[in-house]
Enzyme design. Structure first.
Site, PDB file in Angstrom:
ATOM      1  N   ASP A 156      18.298  33.792  37.092  1.00  0.00           N
ATOM      2  CA  ASP A 156      18.679  32.482  36.582  1.00  0.00           C
ATOM      3  C   ASP A 156      17.388  31.744  36.210  1.00  0.00           C
ATOM      4  O   ASP A 156      16.304  32.098  36.677  1.00  0.00           O
ATOM      5  CB  ASP A 156      19.456  31.724  37.660  1.00  0.00           C
ATOM      6  CG  ASP A 156      19.895  30.346  37.209  1.00  0.00           C
ATOM      7  OD1 ASP A 156      20.263  30.191  36.030  1.00  0.00           O
ATOM      8  OD2 ASP A 156      19.857  29.422  38.041  1.00  0.00           O
ATOM      9  N   ASP A 171      17.082  27.664  35.429  1.00  0.00           N
ATOM     10  CA  ASP A 171      17.014  26.362  36.094  1.00  0.00           C
ATOM     11  C   ASP A 171      17.214  26.514  37.599  1.00  0.00           C
ATOM     12  O   ASP A 171      18.254  26.980  38.052  1.00  0.00           O
ATOM     13  CB  ASP A 171      18.097  25.419  35.537  1.00  0.00           C
ATOM     14  CG  ASP A 171      17.834  25.012  34.097  1.00  0.00           C
ATOM     15  OD1 ASP A 171      16.825  24.337  33.863  1.00  0.00           O
ATOM     16  OD2 ASP A 171      18.642  25.376  33.220  1.00  0.00           O
ATOM     17  N   ASP A 219      20.163  30.287  42.219  1.00  0.00           N
ATOM     18  CA  ASP A 219      20.013  29.185  43.174  1.00  0.00           C
ATOM     19  C   ASP A 219      21.344  28.521  43.509  1.00  0.00           C
ATOM     20  O   ASP A 219      21.372  27.585  44.303  1.00  0.00           O
ATOM     21  CB  ASP A 219      19.045  28.130  42.620  1.00  0.00           C
ATOM     22  CG  ASP A 219      19.652  27.349  41.456  1.00  0.00           C
ATOM     23  OD1 ASP A 219      20.092  27.997  40.480  1.00  0.00           O
ATOM     24  OD2 ASP A 219      19.694  26.109  41.511  1.00  0.00           O
TER      25      ASP A 219
END
Length: 261
Positions: free
Chosen positions: A6, A8, A208
């Site tokens: 990922d 961001d 995240d």
């Protein structure tokens, strides 16, 4: 192995690189493993994301980046919407990817008509855009959402509203639930597996967010790694049901390789 990162909250927050991000990606490549980047953020083009990564000393080609905007374009093309008319709530990345498959764009209007309504992150959202999307859907347009992320992480622990906030407004206004393309749906990851020729058991997703990255990975049968550099905290992890517990939890990317091998 294939590592799917990922962006961001994992590789960076806003314009601030995450600890050890460049070093870790470089070491993974040096070890002969494949690297791909998968983001729900539809704001930028794949070329722009590659440039942003390069500015952080992270090597990546546009072909190694899957955005929810690009995945949406692939989905529309597969389902016969290439060349269709779309009303789009979104930014440059989404318009560019849809334009590449021949989509025509309907302008905002009081009585908007389109074959499909596509909604992503749009930091210039206004009432006319919301009303246009509503009217097009009420008149039969297919409703597609790039993702449902309620927020996205920025520097210094800040968060801002994500595309999911806008998708929710359109959903409430129209009374119609969208087809969601991005994580936690597995469509974009399946495309990456196809492009790289990788198998789920040979793949690691590093994210995240429990509700998107980890949930997608669990559904797809891949190994999942959660970093605590984004929106999920250690306290959030303690509340997780067993079926959403990631295979590995790390403070950041600094010890990813040592922890996996």
């Amino acid at each position: 192995m294939l590592f799917v990162f990922d962006l961001d909250g994992v590789i960076y927050r806003g314009n601030q690189p995450a600890p050890c991000a460049a070093q870790t990606v470089a070491e993974i490549r040096k070890s002969g493993h494949l690297v791909f980047f998968l983001t729900n953020n539809s704001a930028k083009t794949r070329i722009q994301y590659a440039q942003k990564l390069a500015e952080m000393q992270i090597k990546a080609s546009p072909e190694e980046i899957m955005t929810s905007a690009y995945a949406t374009a692939l989905y529309l093309k597969e389902n016969g919407f290439d060349g269709a008319t779309a009303f789009v709530i979104g930014e440059e990345g989404l318009f560019a990817e849809l334009s590449s498959i021949g989509v025509a764009f309907a302008e905002p209007s009081e009585d908007c008509r389109a074959d499909v309504v596509v909604v992503g992150i749009d930091r210039s959202i206004n009432y006319l855009k919301l009303k246009s999307a509503q009217q097009a859907i009420l008149h039969g347009a297919r409703f597609i959402a790039t993702n449902r992320d309620a927020t996205y992480p920025l520097e210094n622990g800040r968060v801002e509203p994500g595309a999911g906030s806008i998708v929710a407004a359109v959903e409430v206004a129209s009374g119609v639930s969208p087809i969601v393309i991005g994580k936690p749906e597995t469509y974009s990851l399946e495309k990456i597996l196809g492009l790289t020729g990788s198998k789920p058991e040979e793949t690691v997703v590093v994210g995240d967010r429990i509700d998107t990255d980890v949930a997608m990975g669990k559904t797809a049968g891949v190994k999942t790694v959660l970093t605590l550099t984004g929106v999920t905290s250690r306290e959030d992890v303690l509340k997780l049901p067993p079926h959403l517990m990631p295979n590995l939890i790390l403070e950041d990317l600094c010890h990813l390789i040592q922890s996996l091998f």
